[in-house]
Scaffold this active site. Structure first.
Site: not given
Length: 421
Positions: A218, A66, A215, A64, A315-316, A69
C-alpha cells in the site's frame, strides 16, 4: 425517503433493469420482471407493480473494512493526510481509547449505516496487537451474533509482518482468531527474511484451518514489493486455503513487464485481489504543496484480463486513513468506475461488489434467480449513467422481500466518544 412504497405480500416487479451477468446473459443490462414471495425470488406471480425500468441489484458484499477504526476522526484527525500520520494517529488513539465499549459503539454505528445502504455481508480487519486482540475479538463475536440476521460478518486479524512471529505473542492471537472462526491477516512489506516469515505465517494458518488476507504494497514504491513473493510462496508451499490480497497500489508504478509477470503468478496461485479506490486515492502520492500524479488504484483491467477475481470495497470510514465514507457500496462502485475508468472496460464490473467478494469470503453469491433471497436494492435510475450520476439516497432496500427502515444514525450519537475535551 424511499422513492416508492411496495405493497405487502407476493409481488411482481414489472419492467426492471438488472445486470445481464446476474441472469446469465451477455448484454450489459437487461429489462425483465422479478417476482417475490415468502422472502425469496420466485418464478412468477404476485401483485404486479410497474417499475418503469428501475434498476435492481442484490444487496452488496463489502469485503475489506476496518470497523474497529471507524468514526474516530473527530478525536484523532490526520494532521497532514499522509499514510505515516494515519498510522501514528490510530496507534495513539487505540492505546488511549479502544475499550470494549468504545469499539462496540462505533462498530454498531457503522453496521447500521451499511445496513441502511443495502449491504448484507462485511469482512472487517481488526487491529490485533496485544492487548487489543483480547479486547476487540470478543466484541466482534458479540456483534456478529447480534447482526447475524442482517449482516454476515467475518473478522480478520491485522498485525504487521515483523510482529507475526509464530514463536511469539502472535501464536496466541492466531488461536483467538481460530476460536472466532476468523481469517488470519497480516500487513506485508519488505523485511529481512520476508519469505521465511511468510512461510511461517501460512503454516500457522494451515495448522488452524484458516484462510488468509494480506494488506499488500500500500504505497507508491516502484521496487519489487511483496506481492510477487506471496504468489510464489503460495504456489511453492501448496497452500490451498483461500488467499486474499488488498491494495497492491505499487503495481501501478512498477516496471510494466515486472508488474504483469507478477499478475501472471497471482492468477496461477488463485489469489483474490481487493482494491480500495477511495482510501487509496485519498492517501497515495500525497505531498504538501504538490498535486498528486497518480490515483493509487491497482491494475484492475490487467487483473480481470487474467481471470483474477477482483473486488472493490470501502476500507476505512471517517478515521485517519480516510476522512470520509459511510460504508455505502454504491458509492464505492461509482468511485471505482470513475477512478479506474471501468465504464469502457466491458460489462460485469458490478460483480466486484457482489459475486466476486462473496466467493472470496466463502458465502453464497448474490443472485436474482428463483430461489435466491429477496435481498435487493432498488434504484430509481434506469441505467449506469443515471445510477452513478446521483447518490441514490432515495433507494429502496428489501431484506427477505420487505422494505427496511433506511434512516441513518445521527453522528451526534457518537459525540460522547469522539469529543476531544
Amino acid at each position: 425517503m424511499d422513492f416508492m412504497q411496495l405493497p405487502e405480500g407476493p409481488i411482481t416487479l414489472r419492467d426492471v433493469t438488472v445486470p445481464g451477468c446476474l441472469l446469465g446473459r451477455a448484454e450489459d443490462l437487461s429489462r425483465t420482471d422479478l417476482s417475490i414471495a415468502g422472502g425469496r425470488i420466485v418464478a412468477e406471480g404476485g401483485t404486479p407493480v410497474e417499475m418503469g425500468g428501475a434498476m435492481v441489484l442484490p444487496c452488496f458484499v463489502d469485503m475489506h473494512t476496518h470497523l474497529d477504526k471507524g468514526h474516530i476522526w473527530n478525536r484523532a484527525p490526520n494532521p497532514d493526510g499522509t499514510f505515516p500520520s494515519a498510522l501514528a494517529a490510530v496507534a495513539a488513539d487505540r492505546e488511549a481509547r479502544w475499550t470494549a465499549g468504545d469499539v462496540r459503539a462505533r462498530m454498531d454505528f457503522a453496521l447500521r449505516c451499511a445496513h441502511a445502504h443495502g449491504t448484507r455481508a462485511i469482512r472487517t480487519h481488526l487491529d490485533s496487537l496485544p492487548p487489543q486482540d483480547a479486547i476487540t475479538w470478543p466484541v466482534f463475536r458479540e456483534m456478529r451474533a447480534e447482526w447475524a440476521d442482517r449482516i454476515a460478518l467475518q473478522g480478520v486479524c491485522l498485525v504487521p509482518v515483523d510482529r507475526a512471529d509464530p514463536e511469539g505473542a502472535f501464536a496466541r492471537t492466531a488461536d483467538i482468531v481460530a476460536d472466532a472462526e476468523g481469517v488470519l491477516g497480516m500487513v506485508t512489506y519488505p523485511v529481512p527474511e520476508f519469505r521465511a516469515r511468510l512461510e511461517g505465517f501460512l503454516a500457522m494458518a494451515r495448522d488452524r484451518g484458516l484462510a488468509v488476507d494480506f494488506h499488500v504494497d500500500e504505497n507508491g514504491d516502484p521496487g519489487p514489493g511483496t506481492l510477487r513473493t506471496i504468489a510464489e510462496t503460495v504456489l511453492e508451499t501448496g497452500f490451498d486455503a483461500p488467499v486474499t490480497v488488498g491494495h497492491c497500489c505499487s503495481l501501478a508504478v512498477q516496471d510494466e513487464a515486472f508488474a504483469l509477470e507478477t499478475l501472471d503468478l497471482v492468477a496461477k496461485a488463485g489469489i483474490h485481489v481487493v482494491s480500495l479506490p477511495m482510501c487509496n486515492l485519498y492517501l497515495q502520492d500525497r505531498q504538501a504543496g504538490r498535486t498528486p500524479r497518480w490515483r493509487g488504484v491497482t491494475l484492475l483491467h490487467e487483473m480481470r484480463a487474467r481471470g483474477i477475481g477482483v473486488s472493490v470495497a470501502s476500507d476505512n470510514t471517517r478515521d485517519p486513513f480516510y476522512a470520509y465514507g459511510d460504508l455505502d457500496m454504491l458509492e464505492v462502485l461509482r468511485e471505482a468506475t470513475r477512478i479506474g475508468q471501468l465504464d469502457h472496460a466491458g460489462p460485469g464490473w458490478v460483480e466486484s461488489v457482489l459475486g466476486h467478494p462473496a466467493r472470496a469470503m466463502g458465502i453464497a453469491p448474490p443472485a436474482l434467480t428463483p430461489g435466491a433471497p429477496a435481498d435487493l436494492v432498488i434504484f430509481r435510475a434506469r441505467d449506469w449513467i443515471e445510477l452513478f450520476s446521483r447518490p441514490q439516497a432515495d433507494r429502496v432496500v428489501l431484506r427477505d422481500g420487505r422494505a427496511i427502515d433506511r434512516r441513518l444514525p445521527d453522528y451526534s450519537e457518537l459525540d460522547h466518544l469522539t469529543r476531544t475535551a
